[in-house]
Design an enzyme around this catalytic site. Structure first.
Site, short mmCIF file in Angstrom:
data_model
loop_
_atom_site.label_atom_id
_atom_site.label_comp_id
_atom_site.label_asym_id
_atom_site.label_seq_id
_atom_site.Cartn_x
_atom_site.Cartn_y
_atom_site.Cartn_z
N ARG A 54 0.83 -1.21 0.00
CA ARG A 54 0.00 0.00 0.00
C ARG A 54 0.86 1.26 0.00
NH1 ARG A 54 -3.22 -1.03 4.16
NH2 ARG A 54 -2.31 0.52 5.52
N TYR A 107 -14.16 20.88 -10.83
CA TYR A 107 -14.61 19.54 -11.23
C TYR A 107 -15.76 19.09 -10.31
CZ TYR A 107 -14.06 14.48 -12.07
OH TYR A 107 -14.26 13.17 -12.38
N ASP A 179 -5.64 21.98 -9.49
CA ASP A 179 -5.90 20.87 -10.40
C ASP A 179 -5.43 21.32 -11.78
OD1 ASP A 179 -7.06 19.13 -12.28
OD2 ASP A 179 -8.86 18.81 -11.07
N LYS A 204 -6.27 11.02 -17.58
CA LYS A 204 -6.47 11.77 -18.82
C LYS A 204 -5.25 11.60 -19.74
CE LYS A 204 -10.27 12.56 -16.76
NZ LYS A 204 -10.58 13.64 -15.84
C1 LIG Z 1 -11.34 13.59 -14.53
C2 LIG Z 1 -10.96 14.73 -13.69
C3 LIG Z 1 -10.66 14.54 -12.34
C4 LIG Z 1 -10.82 13.24 -11.63
O1 LIG Z 1 -10.00 12.28 -12.11
P1 LIG Z 1 -10.33 10.69 -12.01
O2 LIG Z 1 -9.05 10.09 -12.35
O3 LIG Z 1 -11.44 10.44 -12.96
O4 LIG Z 1 -10.76 10.44 -10.59
C5 LIG Z 1 -10.23 15.64 -11.64
N1 LIG Z 1 -10.12 16.85 -12.20
C6 LIG Z 1 -10.41 17.06 -13.48
C7 LIG Z 1 -10.28 18.42 -14.05
C8 LIG Z 1 -10.85 16.02 -14.27
O5 LIG Z 1 -11.18 16.24 -15.54
#
Ligand SMILES: *Cc1c(COP(=O)(O)O)cnc(C)c1O
Length: 385
Positions: A54, A107, A179, A204
């Site tokens: 972990r 988000y 983010d 992404k």
């Molecule tokens: C998709 C996304 C997230 C979350 O990511 P996951 O890997 O799907 O949990 C956070 N911030 C933004 C801007 C996103 O597009």
């Protein structure tokens, strides 16, 4: 080092694995200690390697070191999803009685985390106008611990003046978490702009192939311990297989992004001139909202943007979307394929768009942009009354 070169060289250790170029997938729960001395060092928290799956494994470590290098800081932590990274990052810095400032363009699931969980733990959230810039000073309170940014914002792509926000936050002793998923570690240097914690959904463009979920946090030494403990306490460890895939995704990320950007630019400009389109929200597009800030702070753009279609009947919208050949209807983005979803801001914004119409978000994939435009053009024909 040039980022193309970095992406081709980071996180490799062939000398440790019989010359094998890529890091092997180190699936692990139990990790054996060589002897009692090492075990006891582990109990004291003084053992250098992971003591349990972990807490990491060699594949995860290689990926984390690559992310830290790309972000230009000492530390990175990989987690099981972007959302896990967000929850751990915010939780690391707040306690009951604290206050956080979160961009209204955040988000959606992060907003739910604030409203459904942090509120129960006695942490108050205020959503601020993403374009507030230095004006955020007036919202900072004595107990504001975190200012949370996302630039450009989800769905509506407002650019944020990060240096101005950072300056105000730091004056009041709040830390800034950003983010940066849209810009990727390549197109926005978060730490050069003063951010304290840089978060990415590696799901992404880092993964880049729509087949994994992962998140990353990067920081300087001052914040590492708190973040690491939060990440561990959440227990959202990424699978070694996903660390392997994410590391492989990094190898082609710059190349893929150049294509996503070129195609998105072409298609966004074409859409902006279409009679069916009210407005395009893509800060990289000259003349679009936030373009000046984008140009000042970022060095590139990805393939994700929105357009506001002029009001259309729901059946027409259905015909438009259901008939598309190359644009899949699904969440997430950053993979090789094009996607399109209608966006409903009602539940995810305090302040709605000032204009009428249907907001749709497009992810421009790696298909030929001419094919994508033909697909959209045929879709527009289906919108006609
Ligand atoms: C998709 C996304 C997230 C979350 O990511 P996951 O890997 O799907 O949990 C956070 N911030 C933004 C801007 C996103 O597009």
């Amino acid at each position: 080092m040039n980022s193309d070169t970095e992406l081709a060289t980071l996180g490799l250790a062939p000398e440790e694995y019989e010359g094998v170029v890529n890091m092997p997938v180190a699936r692990a729960s139990t990790i054996l200690f060589r002897n009692l001395e090492d075990f006891e060092a582990g109990e004291r928290g003084e053992y250098k390697l992971p003591i349990y799956g972990r807490y990491g494994n060699p594949t995860q470590g290689a990926f984390e070191s690559a992310i830290a290098a790309l972000e230009g800081v000492e530390h990175a932590i990989a987690l099981g999803s972007g959302m896990a990274a967000i929850a751990a990052a915010v939780s690391a810095f707040v306690a009951a009685g604290d206050h956080i400032l979160v961009t209204d363009s955040v988000y959606g699931p992060m907003r739910r985390y604030c409203d459904q969980m942090l509120s129960r733990f006695g942490v108050e959230t205020t959503y601020y106008n993403p374009e507030i810039g230095g004006g955020i000073a007036s919202l900072l309170k004595q107990n504001t611990k975190v200012v949370y940014c996302e630039s450009p914002g989800s769905l509506t792509f407002e650019m944020q003046d990060i240096p101005a926000i950072v300056k105000a936050a730091h004056t009041k002793g709040a830390i800034v978490i950003a983010d940066n998923t849209w810009a990727t570690p390549l197109y926005f240097n978060a730490f050069a702009h003063g951010v304290d914690v840089s978060m990415h959904s590696a799901t992404k463009y880092i993964g880049g192939h729509s087949d994994l979920l992962m998140g990353t946090l990067a920081c300087r030494p001052a914040h590492y311990k708190r973040l690491l403990y939060a990440a561990r306490n959440f227990g959202a460890t990424p699978a070694a297989d996903n660390c392997y895939l994410a590391l492989r995704g990094l190898r082609t990320m710059a190349l893929r992004l150049r294509q996503h950007q070129a195609s998105a630019m072409k298609i966004a400009a074409w859409l902006a001139a279409r009679p069916e389109v009210e407005e395009v929200y893509y800060p990289a597009l000259p003349g679009s909202r936030g373009h000046a800030l984008w140009k000042r702070d970022m060095t590139g753009a990805c393939g994700l943007f929105s357009v506001l279609l002029k009001p259309v009947a729901h059946e027409k919208l259905r015909a438009f979307i259901d008939g598309l050949k190359y644009f899949g209807l699904g969440y997430s983005w950053g993979g090789f394929e094009s996607l399109l979803i209608p966006c409903n801001l009602e539940k995810v914004r305090a302040v709605q768009l000032p204009k009428e119409g249907t907001l749709v978000r497009l992810h421009i994939g790696l298909e030929d942009p001419e094919d994508l435009m033909k697909d959209l053009e045929a879709g527009f024909a289906r919108l006609k009354p």
